[in-house]
Design a protein around this motif. Structure first.
Motif, PDB file in Angstrom:
ATOM      1  N   ALA A  27       7.553  11.577  -9.786  1.00  0.00           N
ATOM      2  CA  ALA A  27       8.752  11.065  -9.125  1.00  0.00           C
ATOM      3  C   ALA A  27       8.621   9.569  -8.874  1.00  0.00           C
ATOM      4  O   ALA A  27       7.523   9.051  -8.649  1.00  0.00           O
ATOM      5  N   LYS A  28       9.743   8.879  -8.898  1.00  0.00           N
ATOM      6  CA  LYS A  28       9.763   7.471  -8.536  1.00  0.00           C
ATOM      7  C   LYS A  28       9.505   7.325  -7.034  1.00  0.00           C
ATOM      8  O   LYS A  28       9.850   8.221  -6.248  1.00  0.00           O
ATOM      9  N   LEU A  29       8.931   6.192  -6.650  1.00  0.00           N
ATOM     10  CA  LEU A  29       8.663   5.929  -5.239  1.00  0.00           C
ATOM     11  C   LEU A  29       9.085   4.522  -4.882  1.00  0.00           C
ATOM     12  O   LEU A  29       8.704   3.556  -5.558  1.00  0.00           O
ATOM     13  N   VAL A  30       9.887   4.397  -3.831  1.00  0.00           N
ATOM     14  CA  VAL A  30      10.144   3.097  -3.212  1.00  0.00           C
ATOM     15  C   VAL A  30       9.375   3.069  -1.899  1.00  0.00           C
ATOM     16  O   VAL A  30       9.629   3.875  -1.001  1.00  0.00           O
ATOM     17  N   HIS A  31       8.425   2.165  -1.812  1.00  0.00           N
ATOM     18  CA  HIS A  31       7.615   2.013  -0.604  1.00  0.00           C
ATOM     19  C   HIS A  31       8.053   0.742   0.103  1.00  0.00           C
ATOM     20  O   HIS A  31       7.973  -0.355  -0.452  1.00  0.00           O
ATOM     21  N   VAL A  32       8.521   0.874   1.353  1.00  0.00           N
ATOM     22  CA  VAL A  32       9.039  -0.272   2.103  1.00  0.00           C
ATOM     23  C   VAL A  32       7.902  -0.931   2.880  1.00  0.00           C
ATOM     24  O   VAL A  32       7.214  -0.278   3.673  1.00  0.00           O
ATOM     25  N   SER A  33       7.712  -2.234   2.651  1.00  0.00           N
ATOM     26  CA  SER A  33       6.659  -2.984   3.333  1.00  0.00           C
ATOM     27  C   SER A  33       7.259  -4.171   4.076  1.00  0.00           C
ATOM     28  O   SER A  33       8.457  -4.197   4.344  1.00  0.00           O
ATOM     29  N   THR A  34       6.460  -5.180   4.384  1.00  0.00           N
ATOM     30  CA  THR A  34       6.848  -6.169   5.380  1.00  0.00           C
ATOM     31  C   THR A  34       6.356  -7.577   5.060  1.00  0.00           C
ATOM     32  O   THR A  34       5.357  -7.755   4.349  1.00  0.00           O
ATOM     33  N   ASP A  35       7.047  -8.564   5.625  1.00  0.00           N
ATOM     34  CA  ASP A  35       6.606  -9.957   5.537  1.00  0.00           C
ATOM     35  C   ASP A  35       5.332 -10.203   6.359  1.00  0.00           C
ATOM     36  O   ASP A  35       4.650 -11.212   6.170  1.00  0.00           O
ATOM     37  N   TYR A  36       4.999  -9.268   7.245  1.00  0.00           N
ATOM     38  CA  TYR A  36       3.813  -9.455   8.095  1.00  0.00           C
ATOM     39  C   TYR A  36       2.499  -9.257   7.348  1.00  0.00           C
ATOM     40  O   TYR A  36       1.435  -9.345   7.952  1.00  0.00           O
ATOM     41  N   LEU A  86      -2.490   5.665   5.488  1.00  0.00           N
ATOM     42  CA  LEU A  86      -2.708   7.010   4.966  1.00  0.00           C
ATOM     43  C   LEU A  86      -1.400   7.728   4.664  1.00  0.00           C
ATOM     44  O   LEU A  86      -1.307   8.493   3.698  1.00  0.00           O
ATOM     45  N   GLY A  87      -0.381   7.492   5.480  1.00  0.00           N
ATOM     46  CA  GLY A  87       0.924   8.091   5.197  1.00  0.00           C
ATOM     47  C   GLY A  87       1.456   7.651   3.842  1.00  0.00           C
ATOM     48  O   GLY A  87       1.991   8.461   3.072  1.00  0.00           O
ATOM     49  N   ALA A  88       1.302   6.358   3.546  1.00  0.00           N
ATOM     50  CA  ALA A  88       1.731   5.847   2.235  1.00  0.00           C
ATOM     51  C   ALA A  88       0.929   6.490   1.115  1.00  0.00           C
ATOM     52  O   ALA A  88       1.474   6.833   0.051  1.00  0.00           O
ATOM     53  N   LEU A  89      -0.376   6.661   1.330  1.00  0.00           N
ATOM     54  CA  LEU A  89      -1.224   7.303   0.326  1.00  0.00           C
ATOM     55  C   LEU A  89      -0.785   8.739   0.063  1.00  0.00           C
ATOM     56  O   LEU A  89      -0.689   9.177  -1.096  1.00  0.00           O
ATOM     57  N   HIS A  90      -0.492   9.481   1.122  1.00  0.00           N
ATOM     58  CA  HIS A  90      -0.076  10.877   0.966  1.00  0.00           C
ATOM     59  C   HIS A  90       1.225  10.980   0.169  1.00  0.00           C
ATOM     60  O   HIS A  90       1.351  11.824  -0.733  1.00  0.00           O
ATOM     61  N   VAL A  91       2.188  10.122   0.497  1.00  0.00           N
ATOM     62  CA  VAL A  91       3.473  10.155  -0.207  1.00  0.00           C
ATOM     63  C   VAL A  91       3.301   9.724  -1.657  1.00  0.00           C
ATOM     64  O   VAL A  91       3.852  10.340  -2.575  1.00  0.00           O
ATOM     65  N   ALA A  92       2.507   8.672  -1.880  1.00  0.00           N
ATOM     66  CA  ALA A  92       2.293   8.187  -3.251  1.00  0.00           C
ATOM     67  C   ALA A  92       1.588   9.240  -4.099  1.00  0.00           C
ATOM     68  O   ALA A  92       1.927   9.434  -5.282  1.00  0.00           O
ATOM     69  N   SER A  93       0.613   9.928  -3.523  1.00  0.00           N
ATOM     70  CA  SER A  93      -0.110  10.973  -4.264  1.00  0.00           C
ATOM     71  C   SER A  93       0.824  12.099  -4.667  1.00  0.00           C
ATOM     72  O   SER A  93       0.766  12.609  -5.800  1.00  0.00           O
ATOM     73  N   ALA A  94       1.697  12.504  -3.748  1.00  0.00           N
ATOM     74  CA  ALA A  94       2.645  13.574  -4.051  1.00  0.00           C
ATOM     75  C   ALA A  94       3.642  13.139  -5.122  1.00  0.00           C
ATOM     76  O   ALA A  94       3.984  13.918  -6.016  1.00  0.00           O
ATOM     77  N   CYS A  95       4.105  11.888  -5.047  1.00  0.00           N
ATOM     78  CA  CYS A  95       5.036  11.385  -6.066  1.00  0.00           C
ATOM     79  C   CYS A  95       4.374  11.347  -7.442  1.00  0.00           C
ATOM     80  O   CYS A  95       4.999  11.686  -8.455  1.00  0.00           O
ATOM     81  N   THR A 127      -2.213   4.523  -6.724  1.00  0.00           N
ATOM     82  CA  THR A 127      -1.991   5.965  -6.820  1.00  0.00           C
ATOM     83  C   THR A 127      -0.776   6.349  -7.645  1.00  0.00           C
ATOM     84  O   THR A 127      -0.807   7.364  -8.344  1.00  0.00           O
ATOM     85  N   CYS A 128       0.282   5.564  -7.565  1.00  0.00           N
ATOM     86  CA  CYS A 128       1.559   5.958  -8.178  1.00  0.00           C
ATOM     87  C   CYS A 128       2.002   4.905  -9.191  1.00  0.00           C
ATOM     88  O   CYS A 128       2.245   3.748  -8.818  1.00  0.00           O
ATOM     89  N   SER A 129       2.135   5.295 -10.441  1.00  0.00           N
ATOM     90  CA  SER A 129       2.498   4.346 -11.504  1.00  0.00           C
ATOM     91  C   SER A 129       3.989   4.034 -11.529  1.00  0.00           C
ATOM     92  O   SER A 129       4.404   3.036 -12.118  1.00  0.00           O
ATOM     93  N   GLN A 130       4.796   4.893 -10.904  1.00  0.00           N
ATOM     94  CA  GLN A 130       6.249   4.680 -10.893  1.00  0.00           C
ATOM     95  C   GLN A 130       6.701   4.237  -9.501  1.00  0.00           C
ATOM     96  O   GLN A 130       7.560   4.854  -8.889  1.00  0.00           O
ATOM     97  N   ALA A 131       6.105   3.148  -9.031  1.00  0.00           N
ATOM     98  CA  ALA A 131       6.361   2.713  -7.654  1.00  0.00           C
ATOM     99  C   ALA A 131       6.999   1.336  -7.604  1.00  0.00           C
ATOM    100  O   ALA A 131       6.624   0.425  -8.345  1.00  0.00           O
ATOM    101  N   PHE A 132       7.964   1.210  -6.705  1.00  0.00           N
ATOM    102  CA  PHE A 132       8.522  -0.077  -6.316  1.00  0.00           C
ATOM    103  C   PHE A 132       8.014  -0.366  -4.901  1.00  0.00           C
ATOM    104  O   PHE A 132       8.271   0.417  -3.981  1.00  0.00           O
ATOM    105  N   ILE A 133       7.302  -1.454  -4.724  1.00  0.00           N
ATOM    106  CA  ILE A 133       6.886  -1.874  -3.391  1.00  0.00           C
ATOM    107  C   ILE A 133       7.848  -2.970  -2.949  1.00  0.00           C
ATOM    108  O   ILE A 133       7.930  -4.028  -3.583  1.00  0.00           O
TER     109      ILE A 133
END
Length: 295
Positions: free
Chosen positions: A93-102, A79-88, A138-144
């Protein structure tokens, strides 16, 4: 650019500030300043700052505790990622979302590409994967940006724990059947800075190049720190260690297809990154004071 960093007091946040600060205007927000689980607070805060980009580094990262604190893990990582992506998206605004190998189950037995199907085997990985999906929708200008085995100058991590234990014991037991790609936070922050200056949106695997076992990683840590001769390392399979609440992927190394495809600077190999970290960036002054009895 004006760039907001969430989770700015974490180990990656520390290096993001070091790398982005000299080039861009950085607004570094820690958990007290911005609770990403509060949708209204996220919208209000980002509206106030009007950033050109957000690097979303805030996360619930305690893998074992997440098995019991499932709701908290999903609240922050999904949900935190969703909130940030929605605001971006609202702010363009561009968004870099940091994720994981897990997000992977670790059964492939060779390096994972961005095209491989995720299949997380613990709550942490599941919550992070859902966060990725929310960002994509949610965000078209996102780097995951998926990364793995992070370590850096700030906070506790595998490297600092091995060095701390090596100064207080003569023997260490390390698993030799878990494989991955160690990643130096400073190098990841540099890659994120380069990525932000493009419009090559999409999914990226970002780690230092190469693969090693936890045992090989620990051995090289001690070697670079000049402690290999004074500590006896014991390799053991995971099944011989005490059980932990969360399963780990046994093989989660990365291939870096998107970085190569877009002509971005390749991240150096993990051995060179580790050597640099221990030589120039690791601060063991607190440990040395402890050894001398200085408080």
């Amino acid at each position: 650019m004006k760039i907001v960093i969430t989770g700015a007091d974490g180990q990656l946040g520390y290096d993001l500030k070091r790398v982005l600060g000299p080039v861009h205007k950085v607004i570094a927000l820690n958990r007290k300043q911005l609770d990403v689980t509060d949708e209204d607070a996220v919208k209000w805060t980002l509206m106030q700052h009007q950033p050109d980009a957000v690097v979303h580094a805030a996360a619930y990262t305690n893998v074992d505790r997440a098995e019991a604190e499932t709701e908290a893990s999903y609240q922050v990582n999904a949900l935190g990622a969703l909130h940030v992506a929605s605001a971006c998206h609202m702010l363009n605004a561009k968004l870099v979302h940091v994720s994981t190998d897990y997000v992977f189950d670790g059964t492939k037995q060779c390096a994972y590409t961005e095209q491989d199907m995720p299949n997380p085997i613990n709550i942490y990985g599941q919550s992070k994967l859902l966060g990725e999906k929310f960002v994509q929708l949610t965000c078209s200008q996102a780097f995951i940006v998926r990364t793995s085995w992070l370590y850096g100058a700030k906070g506790a991590n595998f490297v600092t724990k091995v060095l701390e234990k090596a100064r207080t014991t003569s023997e260490l037991t390390i698993v030799d059947d878990q494989f991955g790609s160690p990643t130096y936070c400073l190098d990841l922050a540099l890659m994120i800075r380069e990525l932000l200056e493009t419009e090559h949106y999409g999914l990226y695997h970002a780690s230092n190049s190469g693969v090693c076992s936890r045992f090989e990683f620990a051995r090289r840590i001690l070697q670079e720190a000049g402690l290999l001769q004074s500590v006896l390392l014991h390799p053991v399979p995971t099944e011989q260690l005490p059980a932990v609440p969360a399963k780990r992927p046994m093989y989660s190394a990365f291939r870096h297809g998107a970085i190569e495809r877009h002509g971005l600077s390749p991240m150096r190999d993990w051995e060179a990154a580790l050597a640099f970290f221990i030589r120039y960036d690791y601060d063991d002054s607190a440990l040395r004071k402890q050894e001398r009895g200085v408080r």
